[in-house]
Design an enzyme around this catalytic site. Structure first.
Site, PDB file in Angstrom:
ATOM      1  N   ASP A 181      53.918  27.496  45.400  1.00 35.60           N
ATOM      2  CA  ASP A 181      53.297  27.354  46.722  1.00 35.60           C
ATOM      3  C   ASP A 181      52.133  26.356  46.710  1.00 35.60           C
ATOM      4  O   ASP A 181      51.807  25.738  47.721  1.00 35.60           O
ATOM      5  CB  ASP A 181      52.736  28.700  47.224  1.00 35.60           C
ATOM      6  CG  ASP A 181      53.536  29.907  46.801  1.00 35.60           C
ATOM      7  OD1 ASP A 181      54.183  29.856  45.748  1.00 35.60           O
ATOM      8  OD2 ASP A 181      53.492  30.921  47.500  1.00 35.60           O
ATOM      9  N   ASP A 214      44.263  28.361  48.188  1.00 34.47           N
ATOM     10  CA  ASP A 214      44.865  28.191  49.508  1.00 34.47           C
ATOM     11  C   ASP A 214      43.913  27.649  50.560  1.00 34.47           C
ATOM     12  O   ASP A 214      44.240  27.658  51.749  1.00 34.47           O
ATOM     13  CB  ASP A 214      45.504  29.505  49.963  1.00 34.47           C
ATOM     14  CG  ASP A 214      46.831  29.733  49.254  1.00 34.47           C
ATOM     15  OD1 ASP A 214      47.516  28.723  48.957  1.00 34.47           O
ATOM     16  OD2 ASP A 214      47.181  30.882  48.981  1.00 34.47           O
TER      17      ASP A 214
END
Ligand code: GLY
Length: 405
Positions: free
Chosen positions: A183, A125
């Site tokens: 994601d 991320d």
């Protein structure tokens, strides 16, 4: 389910930094409607500014980042947390809206605090963390000192790329051999930008491969997606598919569907490869025609949740805000009728989210903007909550609406 295979998309490039006011035709019914939408988005950003101003006065330590508001309290994370870039990103969007020096200062301060995250090797991320902060900073100010920071972050992310599998792995924890969550599509934007900044195609090729492999293994025939696919490093093939934040392995976690729709739209922005555009359109078609999509177009946290009497049907306003933003971009790549459908859906979402049902009154909701988001239902965490990423994509969508429609 109608599968979209036509190659009718317009390949018009979209630069979100540039206002595209010409698109507002004032002499037609359509133009009047678009103009009304622009006015609405501007007014909502003005309203959001009041709450975000309280937010920045209440939370002044950029190393102690408010991530959510649930059960009456604010939850904080350090820069290491996956949501750490969204607050800086929200400040950048407020600056984009009002061009005010004080918001620029706040955005810069909260962005600078994240610099060391370019070496964060614990998560995929870093794309979210750095692209939303430093990436928006480059986009809005052209600050050249941010570019090497983004490039070194992309180098860090590339360490997670496995050429045999053709993807980057998501989590550095858990029982999986090589977990990839849907994601992760969002982190590809960092790789595309690094490729443009350096001229080095390695980043671009890895991003395209990741998107292609994910398209092959994450998606079901109806274009819904699994949350997590675990791959074997030996064979390069999936060994298992499951959920993590949805209700069952074969259900459709709504934020995951939105990550996919937004992600493939963004991949088309950089590649102009129609297979990615058509994939985004098919995912969106799945979402917008789902029998359990509520009339206000703010989905339940899982599209299958309403079918199960045991499940409490929490909404996820963050899934709606990020989908609205993705739809506004997707609308710029397709022909008129289809574009109108996407813009209409996005505006329904934004108008719902701007109603008192979802948008907090000034001073409430821990100074976050949106209510009724779901962080992690199976873990019982952040239910009926405010999430900093829901707010970030809400502000992004409002700016896009202001600039594009
Ligand atoms: N990326 C984690 C989530 O969407 O909750």
């Amino acid at each position: 389910m109608r599968k979209i295979t036509t190659k009718s998309a317009l390949a018009a490039a979209v630069l979100f930094a540039l206002p595209v006011c010409d698109a507002v035709e004032t002499n037609s019914k359509q133009g009047t409607l678009l103009n009304e939408n622009v006015q609405f988005c501007r007014a909502t950003l003005d309203k959001a500014q009041l709450q975000l101003d309280d937010f920045r006065q209440a939370y002044t330590n950029p190393n102690k980042i408010p991530t959510s508001f649930s059960d009456g309290k604010v939850n904080f994370i350090t820069p290491m947390g996956w949501t750490s870039g969204f607050v800086a990103g929200s400040f950048w969007y407020m600056y984009e809206h009002n061009q005010d020096q004080s918001w620029l200062n706040t955005a810069v301060e909260w962005t600078s605090a994240l610099e060391d995250m370019r070496f964060n090797r614990k998560t995929h991320d870093v794309g979210f963390i750095m692209n939303n902060s430093f990436g928006n900073g480059v986009r809005l100010t052209g600050n050249k000192s941010y570019t090497p920071i983004l490039v070194s972050t992309a180098q860090t992310l590339m360490e997670r790329y496995n050429p045999k599998i053709g993807a980057t792995f998501s989590w550095s924890w858990g029982v999986w051999e090589f977990p990839v969550i849907i994601d992760n599509m969002m982190n590809l934007e960092l790789l595309f930008n690094a490729s443009i900044a350096t001229g080095d195609k390695t980043y671009y090729n890895a991003a395209v491969s990741h998107a292609t492999v994910t398209m092959k293994h994450h998606f079901r025939d109806d274009f819904s997606s699994y949350h997590l696919v675990n791959y074997s490093r030996d064979t390069g093939l999936p060994v298992s598919k499951q959920t993590f934040q949805g209700i069952t392995d074969d259900s459709s976690w709504s934020r995951g569907q939105a990550w996919g729709a937004y992600g493939y739209t963004m991949v088309y922005r950089y590649t102009k490869d129609e297979k990615f555009l058509n994939h985004a359109r098919n995912i969106v078609n799945y979402i917008l025609t789902h029998k359990n999509m509520p009339e206000d177009l703010v989905p339940y946290f899982d599209y299958n949740a309403p079918d199960d009497p045991e499940i409490h049907n929490y909404r996820d306003s963050s899934a709606a805000s990020l989908l609205a933003s993705g739809l506004l971009e997707l609308a710029t790549y397709v022909e008129k009728e289809e574009a109108t459908r996407y813009r209409k859906a996005a505006m329904t979402m934004l108008r719902s989210l701007s109603s008192p049902e979802y948008l907090a009154e000034k001073g409430e909701n821990g100074y976050f903007l949106l209510k009724q988001a779901t962080g992690n239902y199976p873990a019982g965490k952040e239910l009926n909550a405010a999430l900093n990423y829901g707010d970030y994509y809400f502000l992004e969508a409002l700016n896009r609406c202001k600039n594009i429609i």
